[in-house]
Design a protein around this motif. Structure first.
Motif, PDB file in Angstrom:
ATOM      1  N   ASN A  48       6.020   4.312   5.738  1.00  0.00           N
ATOM      2  CA  ASN A  48       6.514   4.273   4.355  1.00  0.00           C
ATOM      3  C   ASN A  48       5.330   4.072   3.651  1.00  0.00           C
ATOM      4  N   ALA A  49       4.650   2.963   3.967  1.00  0.00           N
ATOM      5  CA  ALA A  49       3.739   2.089   3.220  1.00  0.00           C
ATOM      6  C   ALA A  49       2.605   3.308   2.732  1.00  0.00           C
ATOM      7  N   PHE A  50       2.194   3.918   3.814  1.00  0.00           N
ATOM      8  CA  PHE A  50       0.952   4.878   3.750  1.00  0.00           C
ATOM      9  C   PHE A  50       1.480   5.842   2.677  1.00  0.00           C
ATOM     10  N   LYS A  51       2.676   6.466   2.772  1.00  0.00           N
ATOM     11  CA  LYS A  51       3.245   7.512   2.006  1.00  0.00           C
ATOM     12  C   LYS A  51       2.955   7.153   0.405  1.00  0.00           C
ATOM     13  N   LEU A  64      -7.988   0.451  -2.744  1.00  0.00           N
ATOM     14  CA  LEU A  64      -6.757  -0.232  -2.100  1.00  0.00           C
ATOM     15  C   LEU A  64      -6.844  -1.583  -2.761  1.00  0.00           C
ATOM     16  N   SER A  65      -5.560  -2.319  -2.747  1.00  0.00           N
ATOM     17  CA  SER A  65      -5.862  -3.601  -3.237  1.00  0.00           C
ATOM     18  C   SER A  65      -6.087  -4.310  -1.591  1.00  0.00           C
ATOM     19  N   SER A  66      -6.482  -5.913  -2.153  1.00  0.00           N
ATOM     20  CA  SER A  66      -6.552  -6.719  -1.208  1.00  0.00           C
ATOM     21  C   SER A  66      -5.132  -6.760  -0.355  1.00  0.00           C
ATOM     22  N   GLY A  67      -5.306  -6.731   0.968  1.00  0.00           N
ATOM     23  CA  GLY A  67      -4.079  -6.708   1.634  1.00  0.00           C
ATOM     24  C   GLY A  67      -3.298  -5.341   2.181  1.00  0.00           C
ATOM     25  N   ASP A  68      -3.754  -4.495   1.415  1.00  0.00           N
ATOM     26  CA  ASP A  68      -2.972  -3.170   1.782  1.00  0.00           C
ATOM     27  C   ASP A  68      -3.253  -2.368   3.161  1.00  0.00           C
ATOM     28  N   ALA A  69      -4.353  -2.615   3.520  1.00  0.00           N
ATOM     29  CA  ALA A  69      -4.911  -2.200   4.743  1.00  0.00           C
ATOM     30  C   ALA A  69      -4.185  -3.030   6.180  1.00  0.00           C
ATOM     31  N   ASP A  70      -3.569  -4.030   5.671  1.00  0.00           N
ATOM     32  CA  ASP A  70      -2.950  -4.951   6.815  1.00  0.00           C
ATOM     33  C   ASP A  70      -1.570  -4.424   6.683  1.00  0.00           C
ATOM     34  N   LEU A  71      -0.976  -3.589   5.914  1.00  0.00           N
ATOM     35  CA  LEU A  71       0.269  -3.213   5.975  1.00  0.00           C
ATOM     36  C   LEU A  71       0.992  -2.472   6.961  1.00  0.00           C
TER      37      LEU A  71
END
Length: 85
Positions: A48-51, A64-71
């Motif tokens: 869902n985060a990806f979508k 991407l904001s910082s931390g987005d890739a960690d979701l």
């Protein structure tokens, strides 16, 4: 197949071709993930985060904001691939 899933498949195929890989198994090994994850992503089974995040950021040329890739794993792996379009 929705547009986001199509973009994911295009990005995966582009990496596969660029690396001279002949199967999704080889692609998964190259990306250091499980082959079943590739199958899920190709079928549109994305977090869902990806979508929510990817269409508003990577596909719209906004970082991407910082931390987005960690979701989620799909954001971490696919966002850089989609950004190369």
């Amino acid at each position: 197949m929705d547009e986001l899933t199509q973009q994911v498949n295009i990005a995966l195929d582009r990496v596969k071709a660029a690396q001279g890989l002949t199967s999704d198994y080889q692609l998964a090994a190259h990306l250091e993930i499980n082959r079943m994850q590739i199958t899920r992503w190709r079928a549109g089974k994305l977090s869902n985060a990806f979508k929510i995040i990817i269409p508003r950021t990577v596909l719209a040329n906004t970082p991407l904001s910082s931390g987005d890739a960690d979701l989620a794993l799909d954001i971490r792996i696919l966002a850089p691939l989609l950004a190369q379009n």
